[in-house]
Each structure stands twice: as C-alpha cells, then as structure tokens.
Design an enzyme around this catalytic site. Structure first.
Site, PDB file in Angstrom:
ATOM      1  N   SER A  63      41.722 -23.470 -47.400  1.00 45.23           N
ATOM      2  CA  SER A  63      40.740 -22.756 -46.571  1.00 45.23           C
ATOM      3  C   SER A  63      41.059 -22.766 -45.085  1.00 45.23           C
ATOM      4  O   SER A  63      40.417 -22.040 -44.319  1.00 45.23           O
ATOM      5  CB  SER A  63      39.347 -23.334 -46.782  1.00 45.23           C
ATOM      6  OG  SER A  63      38.928 -23.115 -48.099  1.00 45.23           O
ATOM      7  N   LYS A  66      41.569 -19.449 -43.653  1.00 45.85           N
ATOM      8  CA  LYS A  66      40.463 -18.537 -43.337  1.00 45.85           C
ATOM      9  C   LYS A  66      40.267 -18.356 -41.837  1.00 45.85           C
ATOM     10  O   LYS A  66      39.771 -17.329 -41.391  1.00 45.85           O
ATOM     11  CB  LYS A  66      39.177 -19.066 -43.978  1.00 45.85           C
ATOM     12  CG  LYS A  66      39.259 -19.066 -45.494  1.00 45.85           C
ATOM     13  CD  LYS A  66      38.080 -19.774 -46.137  1.00 45.85           C
ATOM     14  CE  LYS A  66      38.263 -19.796 -47.665  1.00 45.85           C
ATOM     15  NZ  LYS A  66      37.217 -20.604 -48.329  1.00 45.85           N
ATOM     16  N   TYR A 187      43.695 -13.154 -51.376  1.00 48.32           N
ATOM     17  CA  TYR A 187      42.940 -14.371 -51.051  1.00 48.32           C
ATOM     18  C   TYR A 187      43.685 -15.604 -51.566  1.00 48.32           C
ATOM     19  O   TYR A 187      43.900 -16.574 -50.831  1.00 48.32           O
ATOM     20  CB  TYR A 187      41.545 -14.257 -51.669  1.00 48.32           C
ATOM     21  CG  TYR A 187      40.670 -15.464 -51.485  1.00 48.32           C
ATOM     22  CD1 TYR A 187      39.960 -15.659 -50.312  1.00 48.32           C
ATOM     23  CD2 TYR A 187      40.531 -16.411 -52.502  1.00 48.32           C
ATOM     24  CE1 TYR A 187      39.137 -16.771 -50.147  1.00 48.32           C
ATOM     25  CE2 TYR A 187      39.723 -17.519 -52.342  1.00 48.32           C
ATOM     26  CZ  TYR A 187      39.033 -17.704 -51.169  1.00 48.32           C
ATOM     27  OH  TYR A 187      38.225 -18.793 -51.013  1.00 48.32           O
ATOM     28  N   TYR A 238      32.435 -26.432 -44.259  1.00 47.64           N
ATOM     29  CA  TYR A 238      31.527 -26.314 -45.398  1.00 47.64           C
ATOM     30  C   TYR A 238      30.112 -26.736 -45.011  1.00 47.64           C
ATOM     31  O   TYR A 238      29.692 -26.519 -43.885  1.00 47.64           O
ATOM     32  CB  TYR A 238      32.041 -27.120 -46.599  1.00 47.64           C
ATOM     33  CG  TYR A 238      33.472 -26.820 -46.924  1.00 47.64           C
ATOM     34  CD1 TYR A 238      33.900 -25.490 -47.095  1.00 47.64           C
ATOM     35  CD2 TYR A 238      34.411 -27.831 -47.050  1.00 47.64           C
ATOM     36  CE1 TYR A 238      35.227 -25.208 -47.395  1.00 47.64           C
ATOM     37  CE2 TYR A 238      35.729 -27.558 -47.357  1.00 47.64           C
ATOM     38  CZ  TYR A 238      36.137 -26.242 -47.520  1.00 47.64           C
ATOM     39  OH  TYR A 238      37.431 -25.964 -47.817  1.00 47.64           O
ATOM     40  N   VAL A 256      40.606 -27.698 -48.978  1.00 46.23           N
ATOM     41  CA  VAL A 256      40.598 -28.703 -50.046  1.00 46.23           C
ATOM     42  C   VAL A 256      41.984 -29.274 -50.331  1.00 46.23           C
ATOM     43  O   VAL A 256      42.123 -30.199 -51.130  1.00 46.23           O
ATOM     44  CB  VAL A 256      39.998 -28.171 -51.371  1.00 46.23           C
ATOM     45  CG1 VAL A 256      38.512 -27.916 -51.220  1.00 46.23           C
ATOM     46  CG2 VAL A 256      40.739 -26.951 -51.862  1.00 46.23           C
TER      47      VAL A 256
END
Lengths: 302, 302, 302, 302
Positions: A63, A66, A187, A238, A256
């Site tokens: 992530s 992102k 993705y 998160y 992660v």
C-alpha cells in the site's frame, strides 16, 4: 544533531518490538517474509542518504504504492477528488460498509476502495497505471531494476476476492471508468512492486520538497504537495492514523509488506521496514523506530 | 365460498393501485415490462386452478426462483443451514453490510447473498443448478416450454456488478464451493426463468401439500416443508417481510419481475403478478390483491 | 389428541435442555431465579386449562408485557403505527444503531425502543400505562393478586442506563409525548409484573380468539388481532424471530424472565417458562418445549 | 511578513463566504447569533496579539472547550486514554453507533461521547470540571470576567436528550465515574462559556509553546503537548477533520458557536469566529479565513 546516530538509536529501540508482531499471511508470497528483518533509511532534501539494518533489502511495497498513484493522478489535475473523499474512514482498510452508505465514493485514497478508484483514474490518464508508478519510482530512486514481483502480483489476484468485491461494488455505483479486471490488474501490479527502504525514502522526497522532483522538475504545486501530506497524516496508516499521528507525528503511508514511508516536510523522508505487523496492519518495528526517532530529534510536525 | 369470485374481487381491488408503482429498470430487459399488466392465479391442493387477468402471461420470475433453489437444496439434507442463516436481515436485499459483520454468512436464503450461497450448494449437488430449477418447475407446472430467457440472463450478467461484489465477498470468507463466475451464471439463469402465474401457483403447491410433489412423491418432509414456509414468512419479501406478514398473513416470495407466490398451508397457493413495484421492490398490485383476498376469505395463517 | 399427554411430553423433552442456558443477571432481582424451574401451560378457546411442572409459579414477565401494551394501545386506534414500524430489526433488542439511521422511529413494538414508544402512547391514552396492563392481565387471568414486583421495578430503574439512553435518544427525535422519567417508570412497572404460566396463557387467549376478551367483549377487530399475531411472529422473539418461526412455527413473545407466550390462532395459547436463557435471550426450555409440542401436534401455523 | 496585513486579507477573503452557512439552531440561545458577525485573532509565542473584525466580541465557545478539558485532564496523567480512543470516528459528532460497536469507549476526546468521558474524568480529578476550565481560561487569557452563560447552559440541558442518551449509554458500559446528571451539568457548563477570539487565542498558546503556560509554568510535557496537537489535527473538527487538514493544515478545534481555535506549533495560535456553519458544523467563515491565512503565509504544518 548526528542523524546517523539517531537512526541507529531508533533502529536499536525498534528491534526488541519485532517479536510482538505477525507477518501478513493472506497471500503465501508475503507469508514467507522474515519477521526479524528490519531496516531504516533517511533521505534529506540536501541530498544526504543514510541507513541502518536491512535498509537496502527489497520488500513488497504494497500500500505504500498508493501514495505514488495518488500523486501521479493529482499531477494532472484535481478531478479525482470528485470520485474519492479525504476523510479518515474509521473502519478497516478493506471494509465495504461505508462504501454502501456513501454510494460508491470511497472515504479516502488510501483505503483499498479509494486506491482502486485512483488506480482507475491513473489508468485512464496514462494507459498504464502500474507502469507509471514503476517509472516514477525508478526515476526518483535512481534504481532502474526496481520492478513488480510477478509472483506476488499473481498471488494477490488469486486470493483477491475481497478486492474484486470492492471493485465490482464501486463499479455498481458507476465509479469506475475501466473494466474491473483491468483496474485490478494494475492495482495488484503496483502493490507488488519491490523496493528497499533506500529506494522509497528517495522516491518520497518530492513531498518533503513540496512537489519538486529529483531532476528539479515540479510534479505538484507547493500547495498540492502539502495537501497530500495532510491526507497522509489523517488517512495514511489505515484505521490507526490517529495513533500514528499521536506517536510519530509525521505524515506517512504504510503497507502490509511491512514498510512505512514518512515525510518530514522541508527536511526529508524516513522509510522503515519490518514485516512483523500489529493488529491494524502496520509494521510494529517501523512504528517503534519512527516514534523513537521523532521523539529524540523533535522532528514531529506538531 | 366462491373462490373464483373472490379472485375477481381481489383483482379488481388491486388494479387501481398499479399506478403508484414503478417498473424495475436496473436492467433494460425488465424495464420494458407493461406497468398495467396484472394477473392472479389460485391453485388448490384439491387440483383446482383458477385465474383472472393476465394470469397466463409469462414474466421473469426473478427472486421467486430462490424459493425453489432452497427447496431443492434442502431436499438432499440440511447442510446448507451451516452456510446461511434463517433470520430476517433488516437491510435491503442486496446489502453487503451485514455480510461483513457476520463474516460471509448471509442472514437468510432469500436476500441475494443467501441465494448465491444456496445456488452454489445446488450447483455442487446437481452439477446444474439452473437446470435443476427449470426441470422442477416444468414437472410441477406441467409446462414443458418453461425456460430461461437468455436475453434477460445476459442483461443481468452485464449489469451485475453488485451481485459480483456479493459473490466475491462471500468467496473471500471461504463460503463458496464453486468458482464465482459459475455460481453467478447459474444464479442469473434461474432468476431469468419466465413463467406465468398459473405455472408458479402449480409449482408452489408442494409447500401447501407439506412437501409432496404433483406426482405424489415427497420432495421434503412435512416438517421441513413447514419450516420453509416459516422462512418465507419472515424473510420472503425483502425488508418488507414484516409489512407483508401484517397485511397478507401468508408465507410468500416476491421477485423484481413483479411476481409474488404465496402459500396457504394445507389449502393451496396464490400467485399474483404486476410489474409495478413499491419502494421495497415488491409488486404493488400483487400485495394489494393478496391483502384483499386474505382479508375477504380469512385465509391468513394468523 | 390427548393434550395433557402432549404437554407432559413437551415438558419432559425440555427439561434436559435447561442446563445449557443461563439465568439473566443484568439486574440482581432476576439473577436469583432458579435455573431448574420449568413450567408449561395450555389454555384453549373452549375453556380448557392444563399445566405441567411449575406452571402456577409466579415469575417476572418482563418483555412478555409488551404484547399487552401493544394490544391495549391498538385497541383505541392505529395511531401508534406512525411512531413505530413493523419490521424485524435484525439487531439485538436493546440496540441504538438502527434508531439513529431511522431517525428515532423504532423498527417494531417489541424491541426495547419500540416498547418505550408504545408505553408512551398508552400512558397518553390512559394516564396509567402500567396500571392498564395490570388491570387487563387481572381481568383476563382471573387472578386479582397479579401485580408489579416493586423490588424488580426499582432494580430495573437502578440498572437502566441502557433504557434511559434509548428513551432520551427517542425523545431527541421528538418521538416521545411524555417526560422520559415518566415513560421509563411505567415501562419498568409493566415489565416487572409477576404472573404464572397459567395467568399468561389465559391473558393471551384474546389473540387466539381473534380479538375477543374473556367476558365476550371485543378488544380488537378480527383483522387487527391477526395482525398482532403477524408482528409477534416476525418480531416477538428478539433477533431470533426467524429461528423461532422455523422451529416452533407460532406467533410468540418472550421475556428475559424466561417466559414465552405463544398463540395458536383459533385454538388456544401456550405459555412456557424456564429462567435459563439462550444467547438471544429466549428461554432454552420454553423454546424446546414449544418446539416439541408443535412438532408432535402439528399445531404450527405453517 | 506583515502579520496584521495577512490577518486583514484572510478576514476579507472569508467575509463573502458567510452567506453560504447557517447558524446552529438546535438550542434557541445559539440561534439568535448574528450570521454576519466575523472576527479573527492571532497570538504569537512572542507575545504579539492582533485581531480584525469582531475579534473582541464574546461568543459561546461550545466544543472548543473540549480542547481545554482534555489538556487539564491529561495534565495529571494519561489515565484517561484507557477510557477514550485517539482515532477519527468517521461518523457525526453526536453519533451513538460506534459507541455500541466499541462497547462504550468513545473513539476520541472531541466527539461528544468522548468529551463526556473526559469531563467525567476532570470532575473526578478536580471536583469542579467546569470551574477548572473557566479558571484556566481566565488565567491564560487574562480576562477575569470570562464565564459560563447560564442561559445557554440551561438551554443545552433542556434540549439535551441526545447528550443524555450518550451519557446514559456510556454509563451502561461502566465508563462513567460520576452520576450522569453531574457529568452533563459540568459538560453543559464548560461548553456554555463565552469568550472572544482574543481570549481563546491567548488561552490556546500553551499548545504553541509545547505545554508552557502564560506564567511560565508547565501544564504538559513537550511530548504530551505535541500529542494533543496530533489529536486535534486528526479529530478536532468533527467528521470534516480530513478536509480541515487538507485545506488549513493546522491542528484546530471547532465549536457550533462558530469558533475555531487553531495552533501553529512553535509560532502561535489563530482564533476565528463566525456563527454561520457548514454542514459538518464548522464555521464557514472561520475555515475560509484560516485557509486563506495559511495559504498566504505558508504556516501549514505540512
């Protein structure tokens, strides 16, 4: 201030915490990571790069990617903000609940649903979302071998029912421009990029420089770069963003795979990595190291 | 009691209500239905069949099919109850929210998520879930031409992001035995079966006969048939099940094609059809006709 | 059919299940109940009354009282349905979540929030809601000593933060006509009435008689009585209403004191009591006994 | 940089936005506020104080008081963090939903539920929570006349069903140490304090000074002061915290009286006030002025 020494101290403070975490095992390819691996890198806007521990070891950025998809999508304009919000979600990163209440508009670009929408936007803009992220990371880090790990990407796709659910759900509200399969493919491909703490610290410097790239070119306006930092702070880790802000006090994005990239505006970036995660999915060691570093140096933004 | 006359009166009471409803338009193939069409059929356990209005016109049975998938899945044992609950959901038929809280176990077999799980079970049991439903309907109705409308099935699949999201979400919790695509294919195929009020009233009689089929064979035990009736009453009409029980007082299953099949245990079945729907997705005219009929005849189970 | 023998058999089937339940202990006064107590009574519309076990022992009727507050409120008209719904809630009996989404209109009259609204209505109508329930129970049961246990009522009030929260929350949406304290006082007082299985079975007969009281007077129209039965079936046993309908197949109302009053329309009533509860808050023994009785006699409404 | 000029410019930029907001009217006492009133004050750690517009007009500080209750509660230790979280809620400020899911532990100290818990803590610590806040504000602002508006406090109590619901709900989970009525009394009393932009800017300076009070004494450790700033940034402006961070980039606390107090760590504080609110309950003019000021001065923390 001796930054090398502070890095080493933060590293030393973090090591003992590793045992309390657990390596992500939702896909086999990640489950094999060494829970005792740990590295920490610092890159400054003045061009210094330092590191300790496994700071030059490649890991799956997951992530953390992102942050870069968002920056690249925003580099061409703010249109994506019509399709994704900027508020903390208050729910787990892969939750569908809020998406239903809010009619397919994800809360922010860093929960999975929001990142799917940003990837869709970048795909429309570039024709190759994952490629655009990869090229940007190569250029900023100066590491031409940085690439997607195809085994990890395939493993994500194979175990990706939850993300497929998210993407179809978003599509059902008319908030995808490209086919679900294409968006998910990109993705998974940008999440499965492998890079080191060194690479990511360098690649994130454009945010510490308020939008300016390594080559001196401007990716984002000063204002837009600051605003990405704000979204990182409120949404980047998160549903533990509040806790991260409280302890570390820096904008940051976690993955992660165990990496966290944090920005010290005007000064530089820190990237910490350790695969053992806490219950919110953030690296135990990375949080501990960043906490120790900012406490010792006073480099929190607050 | 002159049942024909009561049917006619119920029909006449329902007609004026049609204008208050709206034809489902989430797929083009359903949107073309005539909002003024309306039919009502009655089949008794003694072999009588009566009808008024458009009772012999074919329509898309949609979710009414879920009653039959459940019965066929239960005919071989109760294992499916480990994978789907029996409680009213209190949420819209296509909601994902509860599924997340309850870890991929749908609340009941009649919301979309639950019907996907039951279809998956029937697919495992039979190798051809949609075919099994079709053959059962043909046998019970005596109508050998009853079949899936392939245009409707294709249209459902094309506009099926929401159901794809549900199915992938369920799969992410390990609650599907077959590939998502296969399950959805059979799901769309049994929902897209076309049949008339007459056909469905006859096909539902096994529930009024407490498990006994047209040919005298037993599909379900007396107890199991009664229990399906109970689930129909509490869960058969989406999140308006309470209202339906209050007004009509019979176990029933509705579909967005405008059909409602209701069971009068020990006596017979009623099937009403009118494509104009209320906000909960139930046929305005069908509810009104069943309400009028049970009020006049006292055939409510309460 | 020998009803006495069937009662005894149902009693015998239920006894061994008691050990699996737990006595409610949220207020001390209830926690003292004997987990091994168990009784079962049957009253028929023909005037028969039978019982086995502790069927003449008084217990705290708790939420069973909500059936009577609803009937009494509806006896004067349907206005209360503007302030409370008729749908299963899908959430625990004391949840505030749905109330927020649905702007202070409780889902149904049998969850706590709904019963508070119905009590408020009855208080406006009569000036003494708890007294009205008590007088009705006395008249129908023929037991003039039936009364509120003031110790239990006081204990409920003392430990009633959750209900106070519900009532204030409803009031914040403008859905209470009387002061919160007054409404809660009457709510606790009717919940704290003590009665026996015999008393409650007799008091519930008006629903089996479709609205007609013991003295031949009519409390409710035939239609309205049937409709209360429908609401009991879909909502009477907390968020286990589907399971209760599936297993027992009768309209019924349970209370955390361990009582369940069930209606066999046109035939009679059953009241079972055992303080040991399952996780949904329904009496383990009472559900088992009613299940056994309806399975053996075929007295399910389905 | 000419700070006076920048203040004036920010004021001028904000004025035209006032017409798009609405004065809070949930209690009559607040509804009477002038929607065109607007003021802006700046206090620096060097002792400068500047203001424009209605910066010396008293207004109801409402939720801005929650910043001070938190600071005073934390001044004696971190125990309160066992009873309230530090994460953004993602839901409206007065929601009960999350409280139910999370068993009476409010998400953060700035939503109403969290502020009730902090007030309870401060009441236990001091015996007079509202008085402690008042005395602190008087001391820091140097305004001895600063006080609770008893009419507003009484009006809050009278229309306070929602807060009473929150407090009883929290109490039902055992998370209040004092009686509900006492806690709410102090809660309303500190929310109903009236103060000016000047007063609040001065009173907030201890956060810009990293914990040091006006008299040079230390209220909080450097680290704890920074951490309060972090909580302000992620949670201080209801469910618009992400948007506020994005636009303004400063830790801040808003109130429905129209005030926002923002902290520029190491530099000073800004307090803006205009009673016309946006849909999230934040002052339209105050957000606009702070946005304009930080954009022009670069005083965002990012």
């Amino acid at each position: 201030m001796d930054l090398r020494r502070e890095l080493q101290r933060a590293h030393d403070a973090a090591r003992p915490t590793l045992a309390t975490g657990r390596v992500a095992d939702y896909i086999p390819a990640l489950g094999a990571a060494d829970p005792n691996a740990f590295g920490l890198a610092l890159a400054t806007v003045d061009g210094e790069v330092h590191g300790v521990g496994d700071w030059q070891t490649d890991f799956s950025i997951q992530s953390v990617s992102k942050l870069f998809t968002l920056a690249l999508a925003l580099a061409t304009g703010e249109a994506v903000w019509h399709r994704v919000g900027r508020e903390p979600s208050g729910t787990p990163f892969n939750s569908l609940v809020q998406l239903e209440t809010e009619h397919g508009i994800p809360r922010n670009p860093f929960i999975n649903a929001g990142a799917v929408v940003v990837t869709d936007r970048l795909l429309t803009l570039t024709g190759d979302a994952a490629g655009a992220v990869r090229e940007f990371l190569r250029a900023e880090s100066g590491n031409p071998r940085l690439d997607t790990d195809l085994v990890v990407a395939a493993s994500e796709a194979e175990h990706g029912h939850r993300n497929a659910a998210l993407a179809h759900f978003i599509a059902s509200y008319g908030n995808l421009e490209n086919p679900v399969e294409a968006v998910l493919g990109h993705y998974y491909a940008h999440c499965a990029i492998t890079a080191s703490c060194r690479d990511l610290a360098l690649a994130g410097l454009f945010l510490a420089r308020h939008g300016v790239r390594r080559n001196g070119g401007r990716l984002l306006s000063r204002s837009e770069a600051k605003r990405i930092n704000a979204v990182l702070l409120t949404c980047g880790t998160y549903d533990a963003a509040g806790e991260f802000a409280y302890r570390v006090g820096l904008p940051g994005k976690s993955g992660v795979g165990g990496g966290i990239l944090a920005v010290v505006p005007g000064r530089g970036t820190l990237c910490a990595w350790g695969p053992a995660l806490d219950r919110a999915g953030n690296s135990v060691g990375a949080v501990a190291a960043l906490d120790a570093f900012t406490t010792a140096t006073g480099w929190s933004i607050f």
